[in-house]
Design a protein around this motif. Sequence first.
Motif, mmCIF file in Angstrom:
data_model
loop_
_atom_site.group_PDB
_atom_site.id
_atom_site.type_symbol
_atom_site.label_atom_id
_atom_site.label_comp_id
_atom_site.label_asym_id
_atom_site.label_seq_id
_atom_site.Cartn_x
_atom_site.Cartn_y
_atom_site.Cartn_z
ATOM 1 N N ALA C 182 42.040 -4.312 8.034
ATOM 2 C CA ALA C 182 42.240 -5.264 6.941
ATOM 3 C C ALA C 182 41.768 -4.679 5.612
ATOM 4 N N GLU C 183 40.597 -4.015 5.656
ATOM 5 C CA GLU C 183 40.081 -3.409 4.436
ATOM 6 C C GLU C 183 41.009 -2.305 3.937
ATOM 7 N N LEU C 184 41.484 -1.494 4.878
ATOM 8 C CA LEU C 184 42.290 -0.334 4.498
ATOM 9 C C LEU C 184 43.639 -0.743 3.923
ATOM 10 N N VAL C 185 44.280 -1.759 4.492
ATOM 11 C CA VAL C 185 45.593 -2.139 3.961
ATOM 12 C C VAL C 185 45.454 -2.812 2.604
ATOM 13 N N ASP C 186 44.218 -3.186 2.299
ATOM 14 C CA ASP C 186 43.975 -3.706 0.964
ATOM 15 C C ASP C 186 43.745 -2.557 -0.012
ATOM 16 N N GLU C 187 43.022 -1.558 0.456
ATOM 17 C CA GLU C 187 42.563 -0.491 -0.417
ATOM 18 C C GLU C 187 43.596 0.627 -0.589
ATOM 19 N N LEU C 188 44.193 1.057 0.517
ATOM 20 C CA LEU C 188 45.046 2.246 0.482
ATOM 21 C C LEU C 188 46.263 2.129 -0.434
ATOM 22 N N PRO C 189 46.987 0.995 -0.459
ATOM 23 C CA PRO C 189 48.154 0.932 -1.342
ATOM 24 C C PRO C 189 47.759 1.149 -2.799
ATOM 25 N N ARG C 190 46.529 0.795 -3.164
ATOM 26 C CA ARG C 190 46.105 0.943 -4.549
ATOM 27 C C ARG C 190 45.785 2.396 -4.879
ATOM 28 N N ARG C 212 36.279 3.226 11.005
ATOM 29 C CA ARG C 212 37.311 3.481 9.991
ATOM 30 C C ARG C 212 38.333 4.501 10.485
ATOM 31 N N PHE C 213 37.795 5.521 11.145
ATOM 32 C CA PHE C 213 38.675 6.553 11.679
ATOM 33 C C PHE C 213 39.649 5.947 12.685
ATOM 34 N N LEU C 214 39.123 5.088 13.547
ATOM 35 C CA LEU C 214 39.975 4.433 14.544
ATOM 36 C C LEU C 214 41.024 3.556 13.859
ATOM 37 N N ALA C 215 40.585 2.907 12.784
ATOM 38 C CA ALA C 215 41.517 2.052 12.052
ATOM 39 C C ALA C 215 42.645 2.889 11.449
ATOM 40 N N LEU C 216 42.284 4.083 10.947
ATOM 41 C CA LEU C 216 43.299 4.979 10.396
ATOM 42 C C LEU C 216 44.293 5.395 11.477
ATOM 43 N N LEU C 217 43.760 5.706 12.671
ATOM 44 C CA LEU C 217 44.645 6.078 13.777
ATOM 45 C C LEU C 217 45.611 4.932 14.075
ATOM 46 N N GLU C 218 45.088 3.727 13.975
ATOM 47 C CA GLU C 218 45.901 2.538 14.229
ATOM 48 C C GLU C 218 47.028 2.438 13.191
ATOM 49 N N LEU C 219 46.661 2.646 11.919
ATOM 50 C CA LEU C 219 47.663 2.571 10.856
ATOM 51 C C LEU C 219 48.682 3.699 10.988
ATOM 52 N N PHE C 220 48.198 4.864 11.412
ATOM 53 C CA PHE C 220 49.092 5.999 11.649
ATOM 54 C C PHE C 220 50.108 5.648 12.722
ATOM 55 N N LYS C 221 49.593 4.993 13.767
ATOM 56 C CA LYS C 221 50.461 4.577 14.869
ATOM 57 C C LYS C 221 51.520 3.589 14.362
ATOM 58 N N GLN C 222 51.098 2.740 13.420
ATOM 59 C CA GLN C 222 52.014 1.733 12.901
ATOM 60 C C GLN C 222 52.979 2.331 11.869
ATOM 61 N N GLY C 223 52.731 3.585 11.507
ATOM 62 C CA GLY C 223 53.652 4.266 10.613
ATOM 63 C C GLY C 223 53.496 3.920 9.146
ATOM 64 N N VAL C 224 52.346 3.387 8.719
ATOM 65 C CA VAL C 224 52.184 3.060 7.306
ATOM 66 C C VAL C 224 51.340 4.091 6.564
ATOM 67 N N ILE C 225 50.789 5.047 7.281
ATOM 68 C CA ILE C 225 50.096 6.144 6.603
ATOM 69 C C ILE C 225 50.497 7.463 7.243
ATOM 70 N N GLU C 226 50.240 8.537 6.506
ATOM 71 C CA GLU C 226 50.358 9.862 7.089
ATOM 72 C C GLU C 226 49.005 10.526 7.015
ATOM 73 N N LEU C 227 48.725 11.309 8.033
ATOM 74 C CA LEU C 227 47.451 12.023 8.060
ATOM 75 C C LEU C 227 47.744 13.506 8.039
ATOM 76 N N ASP C 228 46.963 14.246 7.287
ATOM 77 C CA ASP C 228 47.179 15.684 7.207
ATOM 78 C C ASP C 228 45.828 16.385 7.136
ATOM 79 N N GLN C 229 45.692 17.367 7.995
ATOM 80 C CA GLN C 229 44.462 18.148 7.967
ATOM 81 C C GLN C 229 44.880 19.608 7.917
ATOM 82 N N VAL C 230 44.592 20.253 6.798
ATOM 83 C CA VAL C 230 45.101 21.602 6.577
ATOM 84 C C VAL C 230 44.434 22.606 7.519
ATOM 85 N N GLU C 231 43.156 22.489 7.657
ATOM 86 C CA GLU C 231 42.490 23.413 8.569
ATOM 87 C C GLU C 231 41.522 22.643 9.456
ATOM 88 N N GLN C 232 41.205 23.283 10.584
ATOM 89 C CA GLN C 232 40.305 22.629 11.512
ATOM 90 C C GLN C 232 38.985 22.306 10.840
#
Lengths: 200, 200, 259
Positions: C182-190, C212-232
């Motif tokens: 809930a917090e993230l879908v409020d914050e991230l679009p801004r 928060r990390f789990l919530a991000l994974l959830e949003l990733f699953k829902q297709g509303v965010i993209e996650l990118d990690q350039v290096e390990q």
Amino acid sequence: MMELNEIDTETVRAIEAIVMVAVEPVAPDLLAQLLEQPKAMIERLCAELSAAYDEAGHGFQMVKVAGGYRYQSHAELAPYVERFLLDGQRARMSGAALETLAIVAYKQPLSRAQIASIRGVDPDGVLRTLQARGYVTEVARDAGPGQAILYGTTATFLEKLGLNSLADLPPIAQFVPGADVVEALEFGLRIDVPAPDAGG
Amino acid sequence: MMELNEIDTETVRAIEAIVMVAVEPVAPDLLAQLLEQPKAMIERLCAELSAAYDEAGHGFQMVKVAGGYRYQSHAELAPYVERFLLDGQRARMSGAALETLAIVAYKQPLSRAQIASIRGVDPDGVLRTLQARGYVTEVARDAGPGQAILYGTTATFLEKLGLNSLADLPPIAQFVPGADVVEALEFGLRIDVPAPDAGG
Amino acid sequence: MAFAVATPVFEGPFDLLLHLILREQVDIYEVSLTRIVDEYLAEIERLQVVDLDVATEFLLIAATLVELKARRLLPGRDDVDLDDELALWEERDLLLARLLECKTFKDVAGVFSRLADDADRSFPRTAGPDERFDDVMPDLLEGTTVKRVQAAYVRAVTPKPVERIDLFHVAPVRASVADAVAELVDELPRVGRITFRRLTSGLVERLEVIVRFLALLELFKQGVIELDQVEQFGEIDVLWTGGLEPVAAGSIAIDDYEG
């Protein structure tokens, strides 16, 4: 008692007397030395004596545990002995403790980190409990850089499991999961070719 | 073993098992109660059992001492047992024995129950050893109901440690954790700054 | 004191994963990686009331699982780097090997338990020599110093640490993944794009970071965010792709974690 010649009779009686006053298992080496007889003979007589007790149907046994012989009550009489000892119910080990013990028993000497990598969890608390109970002890230091403490099992561990030595542990090979388990795990973690109806 | 009917066989085996694990002689009354058999029958079976051991020529005996039955090594094998006790046993006092001795030394006179409450384990066997060695003795009876035996250290104890009197024992107050530390340990709380003079 | 905490059911991540996969063993072709991953994540969520270190260990395995699942959802992608592909296979094989090893010792533990139960039914004789031998026994105080007696006393009266669940470091934070979503879908679009580090910089408790990390994974699953990690172990970039319209938290379907 058993059919024995004179020397053997005296030796067997001495073994009975010594093991009776001992507070921990008595090694055949020590018996051989005290009784001035060859170790092989002591081993044979102890084994015969132990078998003779069983055959006579005594309520006690002489067993070889942790490298030595001791008297103990026969398992069949446990209900009576527990009633007598009151606190005779011994603490059962948790699953975590047993798993950690299993890893240490078969892989010793090994470090905390090695245990952690097998169990997937930090074994700190469990290791401490096992050390406090005397089942596991620090046996060495790793030669490598951090000089990690290496752990191994103790004589108390062997006594707890009623084993004479680590060689009596069942071979690890017989516990390696069968093809069915491997197949199930592979299927559960398969990467490619999702079934059309796999969902998600 | 002896010629016995079924109930007797089970009872005899249970007697053997219980007496084998007992640290003190076991009274026939107690055996009768635990095995739910008449005391007269227990007495008869114990006597028969004891005779059967002698007849079979075992290196141990079951004897009636201080109103109870116990196993002990046969007198004829005493030379071997003595050799074992001199050579085979580690002469050093166990940690448990030393702790119990230390408690008696610092807190005397005190009862078995008081020792148990400090050490968290029944000091029965250990106390017996300490008494047998002449380091600890019964010094008084508690005035309260029950009149528990109170223990104290002996002149032998002082002599062995090279002390003139108990007043020469080093003081311990400054080493004992204070009540706050104890409480913190018990409840898993953290204390920020342990008071430097956390005397008891 | 650090404390070995088990979830009500599971001792560790392998334990849980083995359970989730093998309970379907009757018909392994019913096993669905998606369901396993979802249930695994649900179990982690339950962990938030237990021990952080353990939760972290569960999370490490979760990352691999999520990766496997993500790969399966996108089977036909052409832009998959061959190295990434191989790395993923390697990771899967490693996980498989560790699961097999863990299973091996779990089975050994079962045998140990039976051995110990059997051995516990026999009681050793500990009476020792009787009083006839009192004079034979060597002097046990030989070589014992007053200092040793003093040390023994201190040892005896020092309370032994009682093993119990140490609730001290378990934060009274009851952050749930749903709340964090809930917090993230409020914050991230801004903010549009933000690193995970910045996204969690205001959080004190590690637990909150994990949630928060789990919530991000959830949003990733829902297709509303993209996650990118350039290096390990590098920065994780979070990119909101859910559009500029405010999204009601309730419209993000959180999987039914009851499994």
